[in-house]
Structure formats: C-alpha cells, structure tokens
Design a protein around this motif. Structure first.
Motif, PDB file in Angstrom:
ATOM      1  N   ALA A 268      49.577  71.625  72.418  1.00  0.00           N
ATOM      2  CA  ALA A 268      48.848  72.784  71.899  1.00  0.00           C
ATOM      3  C   ALA A 268      47.572  73.012  72.704  1.00  0.00           C
ATOM      4  O   ALA A 268      46.865  72.068  73.051  1.00  0.00           O
ATOM      5  CB  ALA A 268      48.502  72.574  70.431  1.00  0.00           C
ATOM      6  N   THR A 269      47.269  74.276  72.990  1.00  0.00           N
ATOM      7  CA  THR A 269      46.041  74.634  73.678  1.00  0.00           C
ATOM      8  C   THR A 269      44.927  74.854  72.652  1.00  0.00           C
ATOM      9  O   THR A 269      45.116  74.650  71.457  1.00  0.00           O
ATOM     10  CB  THR A 269      46.222  75.916  74.512  1.00  0.00           C
ATOM     11  OG1 THR A 269      46.298  77.038  73.625  1.00  0.00           O
ATOM     12  CG2 THR A 269      47.479  75.849  75.367  1.00  0.00           C
ATOM     13  N   SER A 270      43.771  75.315  73.134  1.00  0.00           N
ATOM     14  CA  SER A 270      42.636  75.568  72.236  1.00  0.00           C
ATOM     15  C   SER A 270      42.841  76.815  71.383  1.00  0.00           C
ATOM     16  O   SER A 270      42.103  77.031  70.415  1.00  0.00           O
ATOM     17  CB  SER A 270      41.350  75.724  73.057  1.00  0.00           C
ATOM     18  OG  SER A 270      41.455  76.838  73.944  1.00  0.00           O
ATOM     19  N   ALA A 271      43.831  77.641  71.715  1.00  0.00           N
ATOM     20  CA  ALA A 271      44.091  78.876  70.952  1.00  0.00           C
ATOM     21  C   ALA A 271      45.235  78.640  69.968  1.00  0.00           C
ATOM     22  O   ALA A 271      46.243  78.033  70.322  1.00  0.00           O
ATOM     23  CB  ALA A 271      44.440  80.022  71.895  1.00  0.00           C
ATOM     24  N   PRO A 272      45.113  79.128  68.753  1.00  0.00           N
ATOM     25  CA  PRO A 272      46.191  78.963  67.779  1.00  0.00           C
ATOM     26  C   PRO A 272      47.493  79.596  68.275  1.00  0.00           C
ATOM     27  O   PRO A 272      47.477  80.669  68.891  1.00  0.00           O
ATOM     28  CB  PRO A 272      45.672  79.704  66.537  1.00  0.00           C
ATOM     29  CG  PRO A 272      44.197  79.787  66.721  1.00  0.00           C
ATOM     30  CD  PRO A 272      43.966  79.852  68.194  1.00  0.00           C
ATOM     31  N   HIS A 273      48.598  78.890  68.038  1.00  0.00           N
ATOM     32  CA  HIS A 273      49.937  79.390  68.361  1.00  0.00           C
ATOM     33  C   HIS A 273      50.172  79.563  69.862  1.00  0.00           C
ATOM     34  O   HIS A 273      51.083  80.289  70.265  1.00  0.00           O
ATOM     35  CB  HIS A 273      50.212  80.720  67.636  1.00  0.00           C
ATOM     36  CG  HIS A 273      50.006  80.647  66.155  1.00  0.00           C
ATOM     37  ND1 HIS A 273      50.857  79.964  65.322  1.00  0.00           N
ATOM     38  CD2 HIS A 273      49.018  81.157  65.370  1.00  0.00           C
ATOM     39  CE1 HIS A 273      50.414  80.062  64.071  1.00  0.00           C
ATOM     40  NE2 HIS A 273      49.298  80.768  64.076  1.00  0.00           N
ATOM     41  N   VAL A 274      49.339  78.900  70.672  1.00  0.00           N
ATOM     42  CA  VAL A 274      49.538  78.947  72.128  1.00  0.00           C
ATOM     43  C   VAL A 274      49.717  77.520  72.639  1.00  0.00           C
ATOM     44  O   VAL A 274      48.900  76.642  72.360  1.00  0.00           O
ATOM     45  CB  VAL A 274      48.360  79.630  72.854  1.00  0.00           C
ATOM     46  CG1 VAL A 274      48.641  79.689  74.367  1.00  0.00           C
ATOM     47  CG2 VAL A 274      48.127  81.030  72.313  1.00  0.00           C
ATOM     48  N   TRP A 275      50.772  77.314  73.411  1.00  0.00           N
ATOM     49  CA  TRP A 275      51.140  76.006  73.932  1.00  0.00           C
ATOM     50  C   TRP A 275      51.221  76.093  75.460  1.00  0.00           C
ATOM     51  O   TRP A 275      51.313  77.182  76.013  1.00  0.00           O
ATOM     52  CB  TRP A 275      52.500  75.578  73.377  1.00  0.00           C
ATOM     53  CG  TRP A 275      52.655  75.759  71.889  1.00  0.00           C
ATOM     54  CD1 TRP A 275      52.837  76.937  71.206  1.00  0.00           C
ATOM     55  CD2 TRP A 275      52.621  74.728  70.901  1.00  0.00           C
ATOM     56  NE1 TRP A 275      52.930  76.702  69.852  1.00  0.00           N
ATOM     57  CE2 TRP A 275      52.806  75.357  69.624  1.00  0.00           C
ATOM     58  CE3 TRP A 275      52.473  73.351  70.941  1.00  0.00           C
ATOM     59  CZ2 TRP A 275      52.843  74.642  68.432  1.00  0.00           C
ATOM     60  CZ3 TRP A 275      52.517  72.632  69.760  1.00  0.00           C
ATOM     61  CH2 TRP A 275      52.697  73.271  68.515  1.00  0.00           C
ATOM     62  N   ALA A 276      51.228  74.948  76.124  1.00  0.00           N
ATOM     63  CA  ALA A 276      51.387  74.946  77.584  1.00  0.00           C
ATOM     64  C   ALA A 276      52.152  73.708  78.011  1.00  0.00           C
ATOM     65  O   ALA A 276      52.088  72.652  77.362  1.00  0.00           O
ATOM     66  CB  ALA A 276      50.029  75.000  78.285  1.00  0.00           C
ATOM     67  N   ALA A 277      52.888  73.837  79.123  1.00  0.00           N
ATOM     68  CA  ALA A 277      53.692  72.719  79.626  1.00  0.00           C
ATOM     69  C   ALA A 277      53.926  72.900  81.118  1.00  0.00           C
ATOM     70  O   ALA A 277      53.883  74.008  81.650  1.00  0.00           O
ATOM     71  CB  ALA A 277      55.027  72.645  78.883  1.00  0.00           C
ATOM     72  N   GLY A 278      54.190  71.796  81.799  1.00  0.00           N
ATOM     73  CA  GLY A 278      54.516  71.825  83.221  1.00  0.00           C
ATOM     74  C   GLY A 278      53.300  71.684  84.116  1.00  0.00           C
ATOM     75  O   GLY A 278      52.248  71.187  83.699  1.00  0.00           O
ATOM     76  N   ASP A 279      53.432  72.145  85.353  1.00  0.00           N
ATOM     77  CA  ASP A 279      52.373  71.975  86.356  1.00  0.00           C
ATOM     78  C   ASP A 279      51.041  72.573  85.930  1.00  0.00           C
ATOM     79  O   ASP A 279      49.978  72.125  86.368  1.00  0.00           O
ATOM     80  CB  ASP A 279      52.778  72.632  87.676  1.00  0.00           C
ATOM     81  CG  ASP A 279      53.784  71.821  88.469  1.00  0.00           C
ATOM     82  OD1 ASP A 279      54.160  70.724  88.012  1.00  0.00           O
ATOM     83  OD2 ASP A 279      54.200  72.286  89.549  1.00  0.00           O
ATOM     84  N   CYS A 280      51.081  73.609  85.094  1.00  0.00           N
ATOM     85  CA  CYS A 280      49.843  74.311  84.723  1.00  0.00           C
ATOM     86  C   CYS A 280      49.064  73.582  83.649  1.00  0.00           C
ATOM     87  O   CYS A 280      47.900  73.905  83.396  1.00  0.00           O
ATOM     88  CB  CYS A 280      50.152  75.725  84.247  1.00  0.00           C
ATOM     89  SG  CYS A 280      51.034  75.799  82.662  1.00  0.00           S
ATOM     90  N   ALA A 281      49.683  72.602  82.977  1.00  0.00           N
ATOM     91  CA  ALA A 281      49.115  72.025  81.751  1.00  0.00           C
ATOM     92  C   ALA A 281      48.575  70.622  81.984  1.00  0.00           C
ATOM     93  O   ALA A 281      49.207  69.795  82.641  1.00  0.00           O
ATOM     94  CB  ALA A 281      50.167  71.996  80.655  1.00  0.00           C
ATOM     95  N   SER A 282      47.412  70.350  81.404  1.00  0.00           N
ATOM     96  CA  SER A 282      46.869  68.988  81.410  1.00  0.00           C
ATOM     97  C   SER A 282      46.908  68.432  79.998  1.00  0.00           C
ATOM     98  O   SER A 282      46.851  69.170  79.024  1.00  0.00           O
ATOM     99  CB  SER A 282      45.438  68.968  81.946  1.00  0.00           C
ATOM    100  OG  SER A 282      44.542  69.615  81.058  1.00  0.00           O
ATOM    101  N   PHE A 283      46.997  67.126  79.904  1.00  0.00           N
ATOM    102  CA  PHE A 283      47.062  66.461  78.601  1.00  0.00           C
ATOM    103  C   PHE A 283      46.300  65.148  78.671  1.00  0.00           C
ATOM    104  O   PHE A 283      46.053  64.624  79.765  1.00  0.00           O
ATOM    105  CB  PHE A 283      48.529  66.225  78.188  1.00  0.00           C
ATOM    106  CG  PHE A 283      49.301  65.346  79.139  1.00  0.00           C
ATOM    107  CD1 PHE A 283      49.419  63.982  78.913  1.00  0.00           C
ATOM    108  CD2 PHE A 283      49.902  65.883  80.277  1.00  0.00           C
ATOM    109  CE1 PHE A 283      50.119  63.172  79.788  1.00  0.00           C
ATOM    110  CE2 PHE A 283      50.604  65.074  81.157  1.00  0.00           C
ATOM    111  CZ  PHE A 283      50.712  63.717  80.913  1.00  0.00           C
ATOM    112  N   PRO A 284      45.900  64.596  77.527  1.00  0.00           N
ATOM    113  CA  PRO A 284      45.089  63.371  77.549  1.00  0.00           C
ATOM    114  C   PRO A 284      45.904  62.168  78.028  1.00  0.00           C
ATOM    115  O   PRO A 284      46.959  61.857  77.481  1.00  0.00           O
ATOM    116  CB  PRO A 284      44.676  63.199  76.080  1.00  0.00           C
ATOM    117  CG  PRO A 284      44.918  64.520  75.423  1.00  0.00           C
ATOM    118  CD  PRO A 284      46.065  65.125  76.159  1.00  0.00           C
ATOM    119  N   LEU A 285      45.398  61.495  79.060  1.00  0.00           N
ATOM    120  CA  LEU A 285      46.051  60.299  79.580  1.00  0.00           C
ATOM    121  C   LEU A 285      45.017  59.479  80.332  1.00  0.00           C
ATOM    122  O   LEU A 285      44.284  60.008  81.167  1.00  0.00           O
ATOM    123  CB  LEU A 285      47.206  60.681  80.517  1.00  0.00           C
ATOM    124  CG  LEU A 285      48.019  59.523  81.104  1.00  0.00           C
ATOM    125  CD1 LEU A 285      48.799  58.807  80.002  1.00  0.00           C
ATOM    126  CD2 LEU A 285      48.976  60.020  82.178  1.00  0.00           C
TER     127      LEU A 285
END
Length: 405
Positions: A268-285
């Motif tokens: 989930a992104t910072s906006a409600p009902h908006v998600w991101a995946a793949g090369d464009c997306a960062s996630f906690p690691l």
C-alpha cells in the motif's frame, strides 16, 4: 461493481491482473500500457531477441486472447497524464483522445526508465541506445553487423549481455566501466573476475576504472573521448548505467516517493486505495526503503498486492532470484548479498563454479555459474534461513543435495 485500474502493462501489471482473476475477483479490471505491444517479458530483449533467436510473439507473457477471456480491458498506447487520489480517478491519453477512469483500487506498476547520458556530452546523438523496451532493441538490431565497432558504457548485467551478443555476432566490442571493476554494485570481486575473464576469452575488451568524458560526432556518434583524453572509434554506443523508477505521475498526485513509490510491507502507498509493485515500488527491508529490480520481485509483489486487495492482509517476504545469460554461461543468483562480509567458493568443476555470500555465520546469497544444482540448493537454504556445513560446501566431492540434510 468494483473497478481495479492497473497503470503499467509489464510483468508486474500482468501478474496483478491474472492473480486477481485467479483469486475470484469478479469486478472490472483495466490495464493501461504506454507501449503498443501487449505485456511481454523484458529479459530476453538483451539476449535471445537481440540475437534474432526469438520472435516478438514469443516474448508475450500471455496469448492476446487470454486478456479478453479473463475480462481484462487492455488499453495499449495509453499514457496516464494525471492521478486524482481524492476523486479516485486517472486521466488517460491515447489515440482516441482523453478519458477519465474511476477506480475503486489503483495499482501502480509503472516500471522504470534507463538512465541516459546527458545531451551536453552527446547523449542524444543518433547511434546511442539504451536497452529497456521492444522499441529500444528494434531500433538497434540493424547496427549489429559483423566487423562494426560497439562501445558499451557501463559494466553491469545489461551491458555485459549486450557485449556477449555483439561478440557472438562478430562485432568489435569495448566495455567501459568507471568503477574499479565490472558488476561492482551487484556482485563480489570473485563474480566480477569470472565475467571479466569470460568476456576477454571471447575477445571483448573490458576497460575498468575508465571514465567517459563525452561522445564524439555532430549528428551521429563516431566515437568516445575518455577522461584521460584518448579517443575510441565507435559505430554505435549502448548505455547501460542503471535505471530510474517511474514515479512522476505518483509524485504529482501527492503520493510519497522514497527510492521509488513508497509502500508498506503489504504494497500500500501513502494514498488510500493505491498500491504499487515492481521496479517502481520500494518497500521496507533491512531498515530502508528498498527496490529489487527483477522479474521474480515484480511477480511476487504484484501477486501480493492482488491478494491484499482481496483482503489477505499479508506482508511481503521477498525471496529474490535473478539470472543472466552471457555466451554459453548461465548465471543464476539467489538471495540478496547486501552486507556480506566473506565469500566461499565451490569449484570450479568443469564449467560449474559458485560463490556463496555470508554475513557473519549466515548464508545470504549465492552466485552460480553453469551450476543449477548449486543455485537450487542455495535458494532453498536461504529461504529456510539455514546455513550449510562450510567444509562440505567447498568440497566438490560432497554432493550438493547433502547440504540440505
């Protein structure tokens, strides 16, 4: 009826759409692709497709009828010009004009764009190419004629794969790498040394610690000038100096950007009902917002987002894997080597050798060259959080499968 809009028709977008249907989502799905081609796989572009060994249709992730049969509205040549997270809509421009689509859930799988050389140093000259899309490779294929001179700027995997194709087709190939060694950002010195020797054995020239000053030519590139003042002739140039996540539309919509479109562990992104995946997306690691640029990550992240749209509430646990084909060598990588402090080597036995990355006492990654068993065993060990007996690991007489016991 619920409507999921997917912006981006690459590996991640296609995986999200297919997974939603597989999970029983019965609402409307619209997938928007900026390119004219249906969703296709990118890795063969710099290998089999560039070599002329694979036709375009074999790149397609699904047969065209799959999308219609799955009730996925696939809009190609469709560029998203605005996202309104308040109104939950996207504005799309294509040959038919401008359209505003309302969404209930929005998935951003916008991918990435290759870094280009600045125009001030000749980056916009004719004969200068990057490798990312079908159009990129179609544009350069005619340049690959035996005897011509190819200079590649950047000694990463894309550059080295293009170098291998060039040599196999009889071109004179020079790879320029500014860092002390090729693959420095992504691999251990042992892996760099292996591929340096491989390319040199096939006649490619590898120049490390070599900075580029500018490209030469008025309308079309004719050569390159190095930082030391020397010139190299070039009939064409390929630039492989990394990629940048495509975040402009998300940023304009007020969505938080941090090393890509920032998501939580559920996509989930910072906006409600908006998600991101793949090369464009960062996630906690590992204490930071990380991006993993790979097919496996694109698929896994996108499928997780689909599951979470369906209410799964699952966190992303990456199980990274990568590969590269150069000449007759197949490199397979499992895990992430971030923070490694030592390497153990198994082999070589024949053409097979593998390098095992450790952080303290823990196995975190493996690079396997022409050794699929080492790759599979390493991948299973890493995913299980297990570390093999090191004496057995480095002893080629010990069968790989015994390391799993």
């Amino acid at each position: 009826m619920a409507h999921v809009v997917i912006v981006g028709a690459g590996q991640a977008g296609a995986a999200a759409a297919a997974k939603l249907r597989a999970l029983g989502f019965d609402g409307e799905i619209t997938m928007l692709g900026a390119e004219p081609a249906p969703p296709y796989q990118r890795p063969p572009l710099s290998k089999a497709y560039l070599m002329g060994e694979m036709e375009e249709e074999r790149l397609w992730l699904r047969a065209p009828e799959f999308w219609a049969e799955s009730r996925v509205t696939l809009k190609l040549g469709a560029v998203v010009t605005a996202i309104d997270t308040g109104a939950q809509s996207v504005t799309v421009q294509d040959d038919g004009g401008t359209e505003v689509l309302a969404y209930d859930e929005l998935i951003l799988t916008t991918g990435s764009t290759p870094r280009r050389l600045p125009a001030a140093i000749g980056g916009e000259l004719a004969g200068v190419y990057t490798v990312r899309t079908l159009a990129d490779v179609d544009a350069m294929k005619a340049e690959f004629v035996a005897g011509r001179r190819l200079v590649i700027v950047g000694g990463g995997y894309i550059g080295l794969e293009a170098a291998a194709v060039g040599r196999k087709l009889g071109l004179e190939v020079t790879v320029l790498e500014m860092a002390p060694r090729i693959l420095q950002r992504v691999a251990a010195p042992e892996t760099s040394a292996y591929f340096r020797a491989l390319h040199q054995s096939h006649g490619a020239v590898i120049r490390e610690e070599t900075g580029l000053d500018r490209l030469l030519g008025s309308d079309r590139v004719t050569g390159v000038r190095l930082k030391d003042g020397s010139d190299l002739p070039a009939d064409f140039v390929i630039v492989g100096v990394g990629i940048m996540p495509n975040t402009a539309e998300a940023e304009a919509a007020g969505i938080v950007i941090e090393n890509g479109i920032k998501t939580d562990l559920r996509g989930a992104t910072s906006a409600p009902h908006v998600w991101a995946a793949g090369d464009c997306a960062s996630f906690p690691l590992l204490g930071a917002q990380m991006r993993i640029e790979s097919v496996g990550n694109a698929i896994d992240q996108a499928e997780l987002v689909a599951e979470n749209i369906m209410g799964a509430g699952k966190d992303y646990v990456p199980a990274p894997w990568f590969w590269s084909d150069q000449y007759d060598c197949k490199l397979q990588i499992a895990g992430l080597n971030i923070g490694y402090d030592r390497i153990l080597t198994r082999g070589p036995v024949g053409e097979a050798v593998s390098f095992w990355y450790f952080k303290g006492e823990r196995l975190i990654a493996v690079d396997a060259m022409n050794d699929s068993r080492a790759y599979m065993v390493g991948k299973r060990l890493i995913e299980a959080g297990r570390t093999p007996d090191e004496a057995k690991l480095v002893d080629p007489a010990v069968e790989m499968k015994t390391l799993l016991k």
